[in-house]
Write an enzyme that holds these catalytic residues in place. Structure first.
Site, PDB file in Angstrom:
ATOM      1  CD  GLU A   1      -2.755  -1.332  -0.008  1.00 12.10           C
ATOM      2  OE1 GLU A   1      -2.885  -0.363  -0.784  1.00 12.10           O
ATOM      3  OE2 GLU A   1      -3.282  -2.446  -0.231  1.00 12.10           O
TER       4      GLU A   1
ATOM      5  CG  HIS B   1      -1.014   0.955  -4.484  1.00 18.52           C
ATOM      6  ND1 HIS B   1      -0.758   0.704  -5.813  1.00 18.52           N
ATOM      7  CD2 HIS B   1      -1.624  -0.170  -4.009  1.00 18.52           C
ATOM      8  CE1 HIS B   1      -1.172  -0.502  -6.136  1.00 18.52           C
ATOM      9  NE2 HIS B   1      -1.704  -1.060  -5.056  1.00 18.52           N
TER      10      HIS B   1
END
Length: 389
Positions: free
Chosen positions: A233, A236
């Protein structure tokens, strides 16, 4: 760009040997695409970011910039524990301070390619994280907040968190996203598409502060296997696509696929066998990078590549550059007065001038008296006084 057949991101665990995997899901694609369609400003910032990263990456390729061996940036991070009302510390998803600190240690090792995350084909990204030492008001903090809320007390998944309440969750406690990386740790995530099988999600740089940050289930935070979810994450958050983004399309490796040149085009199925070669559009034709943090797989050791490092640093130095100048990692001193405003009493044309200024204590200890020095240069002799409050 066409999405690949791996539109649903299956997040994998690294267990003690970083070898076995458990299937979970991440809603990055869904959240990112929905925001692109609903927020014209986010779309514009994303296009601008891609252009800036392209130029940065092109320059890096031309100059053959090598991987940095040591961290060059340490960025402030705040962990927001959103817990069901009445949950004691150490129970359910209300992690102890030590558990939060352990998760941060693992994340730093994952980003530095060290400890249990060391991989021969991995790189030190050059980014490290600290738990914030001062809050948005300049007050001392340990970088951990605890907020009780029924938003994480939905009974659909025993103790569950509806991912559609994303903005409401972040409105509870989110700090200035230009100065801090906000991580929200919640109970079992679910939404209409994936049911109770979500692990977490994040947004690309340029998302508004109302939704920016990382949301993930607390149970993935403080273990070696769970850290792979956090690292994914965080990838991202710093603009990394999935390695399988765009499938086999590879006309320009900086603009097609995952927009990283040292991750081969990938159109394989979820949890494909290691060394699968699903595309032949790369020269030389290489197997898929099935052990990459931004893929999902049972292969290991998991790693970031030099091209991914380059893209993350580019995103940090452009769209997320305000994090670099943040003082969130710096603790306030014992006595640290900050000047808030200055006003003048009377006319500046009189023989005396009395400025009045307001201060705030940003230090960790109380003080009752202030010492200050006022000085000025005048064309004629005048008296100077002042007062603080």
């Amino acid at each position: 760009m066409m999405m690949s057949n791996k539109y649903i991101l299956t997040v994998f665990f690294l267990m003690l040997t970083i070898g076995s995997a458990i299937s979970q899901h991440c809603a990055f694609d869904e959240k990112h695409q929905a925001l692109l369609q609903s927020d014209a400003a986010y779309l514009q910032r994303t296009l601008q970011m891609e252009n800036e990263i392209y130029q940065y990456s092109l320059d890096a390729l031309k100059s053959k910039i090598q991987s940095r061996s040591k961290p060059i940036y340490t960025l402030p991070l705040v962990v927001h524990l959103i817990v069901p009302p009445g949950t004691a510390i150490g129970q359910s998803n209300n992690l102890t301070d030590r558990q939060v600190e352990q998760g941060l240690d693992y994340l730093n090792q994952a980003f530095s390619n060290s400890g249990p995350f060391a991989a021969a084909n991995g790189v030190d990204v050059g980014i490290q994280f600290c738990l914030a030492r001062r809050d948005p008001n300049g007050q001392p903090t340990n970088g951990i907040t605890r907020t009780p809320s029924n938003l994480v007390n939905d009974m659909m998944c025993a103790l569950g968190t509806n991912a559609n309440n994303d903005a409401a969750i972040k409105a509870l406690i989110g700090w200035d996203c230009t100065r801090y990386i906000n991580i929200f740790l919640v109970t079992d995530l679910f939404n209409n598409n994936f049911g109770c099988s979500l692990a977490g999600y994040a947004y690309f740089p340029g998302a508004p502060c109302t939704v920016d940050g990382i949301v993930q289930e607390s149970r993935y935070w403080n273990s070696i296997g769970g850290t792979v979810v956090t690292a994914h994450e965080m990838g991202h958050y710093f603009s990394l696509n999935h390695t399988f983004n765009g499938g086999c399309t590879n006309g320009n490796c900086l603009q097609d696929g995952d927009r990283v040149c040292d991750t081969p085009p990938d159109n394989s199925a979820s949890f494909a066998p290691c060394n699968t070669n699903s595309c032949n559009t790369d020269i030389p034709d290489l197997p898929d990078d099935n052990s990459n943090y931004m893929d999902y797989t049972s292969c290991g050791p998991v790693h970031f590549t030099d091209g991914q490092r380059n893209r993350m640093i580019a995103a940090l130095e452009t769209t997320r550059k305000s994090l670099i100048s943040s003082n969130g990692c710096l603790p306030p001193g014992n006595y640290d007065a900050a000047a808030l405003e200055l006003s003048l009493q009377g006319s500046v044309c009189t023989d005396s001038l009395c400025p009045k200024f307001k201060i705030r204590n940003d230090g960790s200890k109380k003080f009752f008296n202030t010492g200050y020095q006022l000085s000025a240069q005048w064309n004629s002799t005048k008296s100077l006084c002042g007062m603080a409050y």
